[in-house]
Design a protein around this motif. Structure first.
Motif, PDB file in Angstrom:
ATOM      1  N   UNK A 114       4.784   4.594  -2.346  1.00  0.00           N
ATOM      2  CA  UNK A 114       5.403   3.929  -3.503  1.00  0.00           C
ATOM      3  C   UNK A 114       4.541   2.786  -4.030  1.00  0.00           C
ATOM      4  N   UNK A 115       3.688   2.227  -3.174  1.00  0.00           N
ATOM      5  CA  UNK A 115       2.815   1.125  -3.596  1.00  0.00           C
ATOM      6  C   UNK A 115       1.461   1.622  -4.110  1.00  0.00           C
ATOM      7  N   UNK A 116       1.299   2.958  -4.160  1.00  0.00           N
ATOM      8  CA  UNK A 116       0.053   3.532  -4.648  1.00  0.00           C
ATOM      9  C   UNK A 116      -1.064   3.569  -3.623  1.00  0.00           C
ATOM     10  N   UNK A 117      -0.729   3.346  -2.351  1.00  0.00           N
ATOM     11  CA  UNK A 117      -1.739   3.380  -1.300  1.00  0.00           C
ATOM     12  C   UNK A 117      -1.913   4.803  -0.789  1.00  0.00           C
ATOM     13  N   UNK A 118      -3.166   5.213  -0.577  1.00  0.00           N
ATOM     14  CA  UNK A 118      -3.392   6.548  -0.035  1.00  0.00           C
ATOM     15  C   UNK A 118      -3.148   6.544   1.476  1.00  0.00           C
ATOM     16  N   UNK A 119      -3.241   7.727   2.082  1.00  0.00           N
ATOM     17  CA  UNK A 119      -2.920   7.860   3.493  1.00  0.00           C
ATOM     18  C   UNK A 119      -3.809   7.032   4.404  1.00  0.00           C
ATOM     19  N   UNK A 120      -5.085   6.883   4.064  1.00  0.00           N
ATOM     20  CA  UNK A 120      -5.986   6.047   4.867  1.00  0.00           C
ATOM     21  C   UNK A 120      -5.565   4.588   4.789  1.00  0.00           C
ATOM     22  N   UNK A 121      -5.269   4.135   3.596  1.00  0.00           N
ATOM     23  CA  UNK A 121      -4.836   2.745   3.415  1.00  0.00           C
ATOM     24  C   UNK A 121      -3.522   2.482   4.146  1.00  0.00           C
ATOM     25  N   UNK A 122      -2.635   3.469   4.171  1.00  0.00           N
ATOM     26  CA  UNK A 122      -1.387   3.321   4.908  1.00  0.00           C
ATOM     27  C   UNK A 122      -1.641   3.176   6.400  1.00  0.00           C
ATOM     28  N   UNK A 123      -2.605   3.933   6.933  1.00  0.00           N
ATOM     29  CA  UNK A 123      -2.955   3.817   8.343  1.00  0.00           C
ATOM     30  C   UNK A 123      -3.558   2.435   8.644  1.00  0.00           C
ATOM     31  N   UNK A 124      -4.381   1.936   7.707  1.00  0.00           N
ATOM     32  CA  UNK A 124      -4.962   0.607   7.872  1.00  0.00           C
ATOM     33  C   UNK A 124      -3.867  -0.441   7.979  1.00  0.00           C
ATOM     34  N   UNK A 125      -2.893  -0.375   7.079  1.00  0.00           N
ATOM     35  CA  UNK A 125      -1.792  -1.337   7.097  1.00  0.00           C
ATOM     36  C   UNK A 125      -0.979  -1.219   8.389  1.00  0.00           C
ATOM     37  N   UNK A 126      -0.780   0.002   8.836  1.00  0.00           N
ATOM     38  CA  UNK A 126      -0.041   0.235  10.085  1.00  0.00           C
ATOM     39  C   UNK A 126      -0.725  -0.456  11.256  1.00  0.00           C
ATOM     40  N   UNK A 127      -2.030  -0.317  11.352  1.00  0.00           N
ATOM     41  CA  UNK A 127      -2.739  -0.868  12.499  1.00  0.00           C
ATOM     42  C   UNK A 127      -3.073  -2.340  12.337  1.00  0.00           C
ATOM     43  N   UNK A 128      -2.826  -2.887  11.157  1.00  0.00           N
ATOM     44  CA  UNK A 128      -2.854  -4.320  10.968  1.00  0.00           C
ATOM     45  C   UNK A 128      -1.472  -4.916  11.214  1.00  0.00           C
TER      46      UNK A 128
END
Length: 281
Positions: A265-279
């Motif tokens: 919903x925020x326009x983040x792709x799957x890689x960016x979502x993984x980055x946020x998860x691990x941050x």
């Protein structure tokens, strides 16, 4: 006779064991990493986790294989992948370079990073880029002792700017800057925090830099490294694959394409979502 049967049984069991081990290895993807490059790979207790680990787990699932992740020195990853006897691939936020492409195949790029400078507040001159954002220019590192992780892009860039090349004058060439290599970015940052003067700054990729200071932003800053107001020091990450592993390379590219095409919903792709998860964001 009993002794002969015993010997034959031992030989038979040894052969079965060899086939079992070989079969296990054949059904597994062996991936080397350097588990000190959060959020892409890091230790959670005794387990190696991170963005690259999740990507490779998806690849293993797609291929119907097990995944074996092994923590190695970053400096060995490309050569081990090229040789192919110890591993099939390497995933560790590896930057694509022409020299590395001679030894391994690279997946499609999945993340673009900028080199960052980590330093104690008020110890380095801060400039503005074209968007009026705080950055550090290479020229501000003149006379500084610069900590880097051995054989990473930061190591390569700092070396180039200090030493220059035949047709390139480095931004720090002849300006008394000194490169100090460490086995990991964390060790470099620990040296900076020790306050002994061994190093003045650490140069490392954006996300690891932000990860290093996330619990000590009151005292330390991480800012992007620029050549001038318009030009950041950028590179692209990809997964290194042995040149004989075509099926593995294709599977990795399929997984990366799927992740890059995912949008939340925020326009983040799957890689960016993984980055946020691990941050943990």
């Amino acid at each position: 006779m009993k002794k002969l049967l015993t010997i034959l049984l031992c030989v038979a069991l040894s052969v079965v064991s060899v086939f079992a081990i070989t079969g296990c290895k054949k059904d597994a993807i062996v991936c080397h990493t350097n588990a000190f490059f959060a959020p892409f790979e890091y230790y959670q207790g005794t387990e190696i986790v991170g963005v690259d680990v999740e990507i490779m787990n998806k690849v293993a699932d797609k291929m119907g294989k097990d995944l074996i992740i092994e923590d190695k020195d970053f400096s060995t990853l490309i050569d081990s992948t090229s040789d192919g006897t110890l591993c099939d691939c390497a995933a560790a936020g590896i930057t694509i370079t022409d020299a590395r492409k001679e030894k391994v195949n690279f997946s499609i790029p999945y993340y673009t990073s900028v080199q960052y400078v980590v330093f104690a507040k008020d110890t380095i001159t801060v400039s503005k880029n074209a968007n009026n954002e705080d950055v550090v220019l290479w020229e501000s590192l003149a006379g500084k002792k610069i900590g880097v992780q051995l054989d990473t892009t930061g190591d390569i860039y700092v070396g180039l700017e200090i030493e220059g090349e035949e047709d390139y004058e480095g931004a720090l060439q002849g300006k008394n800057a000194e490169k100090k290599p460490y086995d990991t970015a964390q060790l470099a940052f620990d040296s900076l925090k020790a306050g002994t003067g061994a190093i003045d700054v650490v140069v490392v990729d954006k996300l690891p830099a932000q990860y290093l200071i996330k619990n000590d932003t009151a005292n330390y800053v991480a800012l992007p490294l620029y050549y001038d107001a318009n030009t950041a020091t950028e590179e692209q990450y990809a997964i290194a694959v042995n040149k004989n592993q075509t099926d593995l390379l294709n599977a990795i590219n399929e997984v990366l394409t799927e992740l890059l095409n995912q949008q939340d919903a925020q326009g983040q792709n799957g890689i960016e979502q993984l980055v946020m998860k691990h941050f943990a964001i």
